[in-house]
Design a protein around this motif. Structure first.
Motif, PDB file in Angstrom:
ATOM      1  N   LEU A   1      50.732 -10.993  70.230  1.00 46.82           N
ATOM      2  CA  LEU A   1      49.402 -11.594  70.081  1.00 46.82           C
ATOM      3  C   LEU A   1      48.817 -11.323  68.697  1.00 46.82           C
ATOM      4  N   ARG A   2      48.969 -10.084  68.211  1.00 44.74           N
ATOM      5  CA  ARG A   2      48.448  -9.757  66.877  1.00 44.74           C
ATOM      6  C   ARG A   2      49.160 -10.561  65.795  1.00 44.74           C
ATOM      7  N   LEU A   3      50.497 -10.688  65.916  1.00 39.43           N
ATOM      8  CA  LEU A   3      51.247 -11.467  64.930  1.00 39.43           C
ATOM      9  C   LEU A   3      50.783 -12.922  64.909  1.00 39.43           C
ATOM     10  N   LEU A   4      50.571 -13.488  66.093  1.00 34.52           N
ATOM     11  CA  LEU A   4      50.161 -14.887  66.159  1.00 34.52           C
ATOM     12  C   LEU A   4      48.723 -15.082  65.671  1.00 34.52           C
ATOM     13  N   GLU A   5      47.896 -14.057  65.771  1.00 29.63           N
ATOM     14  CA  GLU A   5      46.548 -14.129  65.214  1.00 29.63           C
ATOM     15  C   GLU A   5      46.587 -14.091  63.692  1.00 29.63           C
ATOM     16  N   GLN A   6      47.545 -13.354  63.135  1.00 30.11           N
ATOM     17  CA  GLN A   6      47.621 -13.143  61.692  1.00 30.11           C
ATOM     18  C   GLN A   6      48.299 -14.287  60.939  1.00 30.11           C
TER      19      GLN A   6
END
Length: 86
Positions: free
Chosen positions: A37-42
């Motif tokens: 989720l963090r990677l896809l937000e970034q």
């Protein structure tokens, strides 16, 4: 002049392939999913291979089947520009 048929005998052995299964550690799964989720937000990731590489760089070794399941369970969808959060 008739044609003679040759009989071929092919001996095949049965092979059994046992693949070890690893117990799923819920904490590892949850940490991996949070990282996804963090990677896809970034950043915009276009395919699973890119996502798999980013996860590996962070210490999460994951196969394609597990990654697919994670994406499905997280509700991530693939849009025209890559993966999108729900």
């Amino acid at each position: 002049q008739g044609l003679r048929r040759r009989r071929l005998c092919i001996n095949m052995r049965r092979f059994r392939i046992f693949m070890p299964t690893r117990p799923t550690n819920t904490n590892d799964r949850d940490e991996r999913r949070q990282r996804i989720l963090r990677l896809l937000e970034q950043e915009r990731l276009r395919n699973q291979a890119e996502l798999q590489q980013r996860l590996a760089a962070d210490g999460f070794e994951v196969n394609q089947g597990t990654l697919s399941r994670d994406l499905r369970d997280l509700g991530v969808v693939k849009g025209k520009d890559g993966y999108e959060l729900p």
